[in-house]
Design an enzyme around this catalytic site. Structure first.
Site, short mmCIF file in Angstrom:
data_model
loop_
_atom_site.label_atom_id
_atom_site.label_comp_id
_atom_site.label_asym_id
_atom_site.label_seq_id
_atom_site.Cartn_x
_atom_site.Cartn_y
_atom_site.Cartn_z
N TYR A 65 0.85 -1.19 0.00
CA TYR A 65 0.00 0.00 0.00
C TYR A 65 0.87 1.23 0.00
CZ TYR A 65 -4.99 -0.15 -0.12
OH TYR A 65 -6.28 -0.21 -0.57
N GLU A 67 -0.55 4.79 -0.64
CA GLU A 67 -1.35 6.00 -0.92
C GLU A 67 -0.49 7.23 -0.73
OE1 GLU A 67 -4.85 5.96 1.51
OE2 GLU A 67 -5.85 4.49 0.24
N ASP A 211 -4.54 13.40 -26.03
CA ASP A 211 -4.62 11.99 -25.62
C ASP A 211 -3.82 11.20 -26.65
OD1 ASP A 211 -5.28 9.37 -25.18
OD2 ASP A 211 -7.41 9.75 -24.83
N THR A 237 -2.14 5.82 -22.61
CA THR A 237 -2.07 4.46 -22.08
C THR A 237 -0.62 4.04 -22.22
OG1 THR A 237 -2.48 3.53 -24.26
CG2 THR A 237 -4.40 3.83 -22.85
N LYS A 240 -0.27 0.25 -25.52
CA LYS A 240 -0.51 0.20 -26.97
C LYS A 240 0.85 0.23 -27.69
CE LYS A 240 -5.17 1.83 -26.19
NZ LYS A 240 -6.18 2.88 -26.36
N ARG A 246 -0.76 -2.81 -18.97
CA ARG A 246 -2.07 -2.17 -19.19
C ARG A 246 -2.27 -1.09 -18.14
NH1 ARG A 246 -5.92 -3.21 -22.33
NH2 ARG A 246 -4.59 -4.84 -23.14
C1 LIG Z 1 -7.25 3.21 -25.68
C2 LIG Z 1 -7.58 4.63 -25.50
C3 LIG Z 1 -7.94 5.15 -24.25
C4 LIG Z 1 -8.32 4.33 -23.03
O1 LIG Z 1 -7.55 3.43 -22.52
P1 LIG Z 1 -8.04 2.36 -21.43
O2 LIG Z 1 -6.76 2.04 -20.78
O3 LIG Z 1 -8.68 1.26 -22.19
O4 LIG Z 1 -9.00 3.04 -20.50
C5 LIG Z 1 -8.13 6.52 -24.14
N1 LIG Z 1 -7.99 7.32 -25.19
C6 LIG Z 1 -7.69 6.86 -26.41
C7 LIG Z 1 -7.56 7.83 -27.55
C8 LIG Z 1 -7.49 5.50 -26.61
O5 LIG Z 1 -7.23 5.04 -27.84
#
Ligand SMILES: *Cc1c(COP(=O)(O)O)cnc(C)c1O
Length: 427
Positions: A65, A67, A211, A237, A240, A246
């Site tokens: 933990y 926090e 993003d 993320t 990817k 993840r």
């Molecule tokens: C995949 C993705 C996310 C979200 O990711 P998670 O980890 O599945 O919540 C957010 N924004 C974009 C543009 C994405 O392609």
């Protein structure tokens, strides 16, 4: 029963491998490993995490933990995990040239949620990309928290070019005067001009959130225009193109750091996942290497080759091609829907996802397109020659004349191709 025997039985269970304690679950994990080994993975948002990342993610750090933040925790015994988190932060900063980094978001959606929570009041206006033109759920879908709590308006792609029309986005921004503009997408096959987005945002007094979930690996490798300098906030993320665990990350300018850190903890989350933060640290280290850069370049080259094959075979691609790791095939002219194509390709051992194309007439459960990406197959070792074979298999499988016997033959071709590229041989 004496105490000693009870204790030793507990100890035996504690030390027993998963396959002994829970053969049912262990069997399912083995099944999934087999599936990953035996299919060509073209889902654009997926990748194969390296052995180092998997090891960190399954480490004993899951027990802790923590926090709070390094040197400011609400639990004792954090001296080691403080170092782990600081390592992740420093590596991420240097990888992306960031002023401030928060490595605690559990996912990409959580990262976006934290930015909205930090920057917006309920009901504030935001301008973001339309979901069915390539945006993401967390960019204002009506049933998502983002669409429920904030006033999202959408920009889309130009009908003719299939590309972002920055003049039109600027016009919309001037009309709406949003508090925040969101740039970034889940299914956009072209580079995004983040500097132009920053100009648009500055012109209307909005902040810019980029993003970069899909393209973070390309950005780390210097193969996509940089979102970090122009963006007030950059979310991503890590699983990817970046090929980590993840999870998610937020990058921001120094003067916004306090708000972001407070939004993540105690605003939205409790204890950070220290094992996943460790895996992110490993991922950031790997992403700084020449090998990683070369792999990202190969990912782009592989996408370009696959796109060419599909187009030569008569398949239309949104925007006429790709300059990143993915492409969006519009199957309208060949008379196959997205869901049919997804299922047909699954039969021959190729995994893709159905995807709406801009101005799609079909509902999101059917769609007129499929999205194809090359990060995972490139990690696996595929190069241009393999992409050509994959392209031929896809074209043959999607042909309206494909017979059951031909489909079976194509499945065999996929297996033969994969046999040359062992996946996780240590497992
Ligand atoms: C995949 C993705 C996310 C979200 O990711 P998670 O980890 O599945 O919540 C957010 N924004 C974009 C543009 C994405 O392609």
């Amino acid at each position: 029963m004496n105490d000693q025997r009870t204790e030793s039985k507990t100890q035996i269970e504690f030390l027993a491998p998963l396959a002994e304690v829970d053969p049912e679950l262990a069997g399912l994990i083995t099944d999934e490993l087999r599936r990953q080994r035996q299919t060509v993975e073209l889902i654009a948002s997926e990748n194969f995490a390296s052995r180092a990342v998997l090891e960190a993610a399954s480490s004993i750090l899951t027990n802790k933990y923590a926090e709070g933040y390094p040197q400011a925790r609400y639990y004792g015994g954090c001296e080691v995990v403080d170092e782990v988190e600081s390592l992740a932060i420093e590596r991420c900063k240097s990888l992306f040239g960031a002023e401030h980094v928060n490595v605690q978001p559990h996912s990409g959606s959580s990262a976006n949620q934290a930015v909205y929570f930090a920057d917006l009041a309920l009901g504030d206006s935001v301008l973001a990309m339309k979901l069915d033109h390539g945006g993401h759920l967390s960019h204002g879908l009506k049933v998502n928290f983002s669409g429920r709590f904030y006033h999202f308006h959408n920009y889309g792609l130009d009908r003719e070019t299939g590309r972002l029309d920055y003049d039109e986005i600027e016009r919309q921004a001037k009309e709406l005067r949003p508090k925040l503009i969101v740039a970034g997408a889940s299914a956009y096959p072209r580079q995004i001009d983040f500097a132009r987005f920053a100009d648009i945002a500055r012109g209307v007094g909005a902040r810019l959130m980029v993003d970069m979930a899909h393209i973070a690996g390309l950005v780390a490798a210097g193969l996509h225009p940089d979102p970090v300098a122009p963006g007030d906030y950059v979310t991503t993320t890590t699983h990817k193109t970046l090929a980590g665990p993840r999870s998610g990350v937020i990058i921001c300018k120094e003067q916004l750091a306090k708000g972001i850190d407070k939004a993540i903890f105690p605003g939205l989350q409790g204890g950070p996942l220290m094992h996943i933060i460790a895996a992110k640290a490993a991922c950031f280290r790997l992403a700084g290497t020449d090998e990683f850069r070369d792999r990202q370049q190969q990912t782009i080259d592989n996408a370009a080759r696959l796109a060419q094959c599909l187009q030569d075979g008569g398949i239309n691609l949104v925007s006429g091609g790709t300059d990143n790791h993915l492409m969006l095939a519009d199957l309208t002219n060949i008379g196959v829907t997205g869901i049919e194509a997804e299922n047909r390709l699954e039969e021959v051992g190729i995994t893709v996802n159905k995807n709406s194309v801009p101005y799609d007439d079909q509902p999101p459960t059917v769609t007129s397109g499929i999205r194809l990406g090359t990060p995972a197959v490139t990690t696996r070792g595929f190069r241009e020659a393999e992409m050509e074979q994959v392209g031929e298999i896809i074209l043959a499988a999607l042909s309206p004349h494909a017979t059951a016997a031909e489909i079976k033959l194509l499945r065999q071709k996929t297996s033969d191709l994969l046999a040359g590229f062992p996946l996780y041989p240590h497992l």
